[in-house]
Enzyme design. Structure first.
Site, mmCIF file in Angstrom:
data_model
loop_
_atom_site.group_PDB
_atom_site.id
_atom_site.type_symbol
_atom_site.label_atom_id
_atom_site.label_comp_id
_atom_site.label_asym_id
_atom_site.label_seq_id
_atom_site.Cartn_x
_atom_site.Cartn_y
_atom_site.Cartn_z
ATOM 1 N N GLY A 219 0.592 -1.273 -0.113
ATOM 2 C CA GLY A 219 0.101 -0.085 -0.035
ATOM 3 C C GLY A 219 0.824 1.168 0.038
ATOM 4 C CG ASP A 220 3.910 2.145 2.801
ATOM 5 O OD1 ASP A 220 3.608 2.986 3.371
ATOM 6 O OD2 ASP A 220 4.243 1.099 3.360
#
Length: 810
Positions: A561-562
């Site tokens: 997700g980063d």
């Protein structure tokens, strides 16, 4: 009126990445004309399908567009296409992936007639290098970029998600290239041409692990389903009801997790303080925590974790996403119409508050022109100037972000020419420098030796300011008064509590765009939930459709997700900056990073919402391609992904396997026919690959035109011949760590990638240059700020930080 309503887009060829890029423009009001052959874009036939046989993947990629049918057999088709392109602002060109029977065009002549034309074209690997002519699919690309080999059972085979990832990553990068070119054209009138490599586009997700391997060595291996180096536990676990995503990174989170489960003996074990220590005791720890987790439901654990500030989250099924009222209210789940069917899709995650995106729409039938919500007149560009200026030169960014998601967003802007001023504090520097405050770490300046910090912060200038003190706060406000953009990825309440909320800053600077990149969004009921990149994937719905039919939900990455949040953030701010440059109106962007992961689950959202049937999990097989899988090669833990992505590949593979009978068998000429003997075909491929070195197998397969890719480790990319041939790996020499590699952006305007113009800043390196040169502070004033600890160039040790807190308290 949409923020991009003044733009006209033409999309040609067939590529998921150009389709997604174009849809992001359409969501903000741009007029998108999708050019298709008489039989339609091949993606219209991609599984999963709605009950009436329409592609759910195509539906997600294409709502709010118009369809134009042009045939190479039509004498006037080329002229009509030329007319469309001459009259547009942006040409999105997917012919490098699939031409889709697009009429021939003379782009050089068109650009002479439309010198402001922005042109983005795509290829799997770029225009040169040893892989340039390789056949490819989404999964073979991910194998080559290190996104397959670290996932799955320890003994293999590696496990990978279905083919809906590279199109989204490529689409985001394509949007960044095209939207930044729009901003550049507003200044210099010049059209720009960008060439995007989908292979390089996917490296954004894995570059952190790639460069950690550069610093730490070849220590990463696949360690089991839902287990990832360098910490533990980071995974998905069964509860009394439902699945729970867990991430423990800091010692405090581990202690709180153990206390929540009533496992104080694990909490107090000095050999389990750090995640890398716990990785040595995986079986023992799981033996203790798994029975405990089954005593309560995922929702109950989530509530308890929220109270204790532990990054845990329920792992939703696709049906849970569709039923989530908050996601519908925020526009993360939107209604769409596909022919005469209705359902839901993942929406646009760039949550601009003053100029919000469309909430859903209609997927065009073949040849259907859609009425636009509200068309704005085209904005005349300045007369083209002969210049080599970067597209974002002249844009100033104040960067409060740390770690990965925020810094990759602002790094992208900096690479494109923006002046990015990174704000840290000696008390709380960027946590990717390291969170160790023991004397040895600080005195040896280890916080200046982190390669992961360096790859995220090149081309920026860095200062330190203690924002908890009035003088530091006032200096930040002075910087923001003349800035175009502010970005932070703190928890939602941090900057407002300091007095730097948008309500305050918009009065100081009405043109300011400000983006908050929190985990769940500023308006979410879960706004206080702690999260990492792993948490975002766990809560996105994607793990529920990955893995074997009878297996658990499967994570694909240690921190998926980063990077995805960062790319969505870059896309969002570029949209808002275009609008601000046109109108003088800034706005607040409420980016929820967990929502940014939902497009990867979008095909199943569309399919399930129209059919009501639970999604099919294929393991390493594929709904359309037969055969398709990850196969063992000679040596220890060596694998290759092989995909027959069209029926013309099948006889080539069959002959390579020594099965002329299969090549000639009429019953096997289609994927549907081959499905009946899929296991037998897989066994034959395994026998063939197991006797061969992985690279030799890929060479043999690619020579025959069969899509394939070696399952690489991230560290292998540092020596990848394609990346080196393209100059993707740049070398930088910086104080404290010396010469080290840096990744490039995956698109370029020329043969060379965008340059690394300045090395990553040391802590407070540009205090005097910015606070003195830009804000006019005298040397005496700067010296006083240093004595007071408001600015500085050295990280504080724990003892110093405690003293500072005591001084501040009283």
């Amino acid at each position: 009126m949409g923020a991009l309503s003044h733009l006209r887009i033409v999309e040609i060829g067939s590529a998921a990445a150009t389709s997604y890029c174009a849809r992001l423009f359409a969501d903000f009001g741009a007029d998108v004309q999708k050019v298709e052959p008489p039989h339609g874009d091949p993606l219209r036939r991609t599984a999963p399908l709605t009950p009436k046989g329409r592609s759910a993947w195509f539906a997600f990629l294409n709502f709010n567009k118009s369809s134009v049918v042009l045939s190479t057999g039509d004498a006037g088709a080329a002229s009509r296409l030329r007319e469309l392109i001459v009259g547009c602002d942006i040409l999105l060109d997917g012919r490098g992936i699939a031409a889709a029977d697009c009429p021939e065009i003379d782009l050089d002549a068109i650009k002479r007639d439309n010198p402001g034309l922005i042109h983005l074209d795509l290829a799997w690997f770029g225009d040169r290098g040893p892989y340039a002519n390789f056949a490819a699919t989404d999964s073979t690309i991910r194998a080559l970029t290190g996104l397959v080999k670290l996932v799955g059972p320890e003994q293999g085979p590696p496990m990978h998600a279905p083919d809906f990832q590279i199109g989204i990553l490529g689409g985001l990068w394509g949007f960044i290239a095209a939207a930044s070119s729009v901003l550049g054209r507003m200044q210099d009138g010049r059209g720009r041409e960008n060439h995007l490599s989908l292979f390089e586009a996917s490296i954004a997700v894995t570059e952190y692990i790639m460069f950690e391997a550069f610093q730490r060595g070849d220590i990463m291996r696949r360690i089991g389903v839902n287990r990832f180096w360098p910490t533990f536990p980071v995974g998905i676990y069964e509860t009394k009801q439902g699945w729970l995503g867990v991430t423990t990174v800091t010692p405090a989170q581990w202690r709180a997790f153990c206390e929540m489960l009533g496992l104080n003996e694990l909490r107090d074990d000095p050999t389990l303080v750090m995640g890398v220590d716990r990785l040595r005791h995986v079986a023992e720890i799981e033996g203790r925590i798994l029975p405990k987790l089954k005593q309560r439901t995922a929702q109950e654990w989530f509530a308890e974790g929220l109270r204790r500030k532990i990054p845990i989250v329920p792992v939703p099924e696709i049906s849970d996403l569709i039923a989530d009222e908050e996601k519908r209210a925020r526009g993360a789940i939107v209604p769409i119409t596909v022919g005469d069917e209705t359902g839901f899709s993942a929406g646009t995650m760039q949550r601009l508050t003053a100029t919000p995106p469309l909430r859903g729409g209609r997927v065009p039938d073949l040849g259907e022109q859609q009425a636009r919500r509200e068309a704005a007149p085209r904005v005349p560009a300045p007369k083209p100037a002969a210049t080599d200026r970067l597209p974002l030169e002249g844009i100033r960014v104040v960067d409060f972000s740390m770690g990965w998601a925020g810094p990759i967003c602002t790094r992208t802007l900096a690479d494109l020419g923006a002046d990015v001023i990174k704000i840290e504090a000696t008390q709380y520097p960027d946590w990717w420098r390291g969170v160790d405050r023991r004397p040895a770490y600080v005195l040896e300046q280890m916080y200046e030796k982190s390669v992961r910090y360096c790859i995220m912060n090149r081309n920026k200038r860095g200062i330190t300011l203690d924002l908890t003190r009035p003088k530091g706060l006032e200096l930040a406000k002075r910087l923001l008064a003349d800035a175009d953009l502010a970005v932070d990825n703190y928890s939602v309440e941090v900057l407002p509590k300091l007095g730097l909320g948008y309500d305050v800053l918009s009065k100081i600077n009405p043109k300011l765009v400000m983006m908050s990149m929190s985990a769940f969004g500023a308006g979410s009921v879960h706004r206080d939930c702690r999260a990492y990149g792993s948490t975002l994937e766990q809560g996105s719905g994607l793990p529920s459709v990955v893995g074997d039919p009878d297996g658990p939900p499967v994570m694909s990455h240690t921190a998926f997700g980063d990077a995805v949040g960062g790319l969505n953030g870059a896309a969002a701010v570029l949209t808002a900056l275009i609008h601000a440059k046109l109108t003088g109106q800034g706005q607040f962007i409420d980016l929820a990073q967990i929502e940014c992961m939902m497009p990867f689950a979008a095909p199943w959202i569309v399919a399930h919402s129209t059919s009501g049937r639970p999604p099919t999990k294929y393991g390493n097989r594929h709904p359309d391609f037969v055969p398709h899988g990850c196969f063992r090669c000679a040596g220890e833990d060596n694998w290759i992904v092989v995909a027959v992505s069209d029926d013309a590949m099948w006889p080539k593979l069959a002959r390579l396997l020594g099965r002329e009978d299969w090549a000639a068998d009429e019953a096997l000429k289609t994927a549907g026919g081959r499905r009946a003997i899929e296991a037998e075909i897989e066994a034959a491929i395994t026998a063939w690959t197991a006797a061969r070195d992985a690279d030799a197998a890929m060479t043999a397969l690619q020579t025959e035109g069969v899509a394939s890719g070696v399952a690489r480790l991230p560290i292998d990319l540092l020596e990848d011949p394609q990346l080196h041939a393209r100059g993707f790996i740049q070398q930088v020499d910086r104080a404290f760590i010396g010469r080290h590699p840096q990744p490039s952006m995956p698109f370029r305007e020329s043969d060379a990638p965008f340059a690394i113009r300045s090395v990553p800043p040391t802590l407070g390196e540009h205090n005097r240059e910015i606070l003195g040169g830009m804000l006019g502070l005298s040397d005496a004033e700067l010296d006083e700020l240093t004595r007071e600890g408001i600015i500085g160039t050295e990280m504080l040790m724990e003892e110093q930080l405690v003293k500072e807190k005591k001084r501040a308290a009283g």
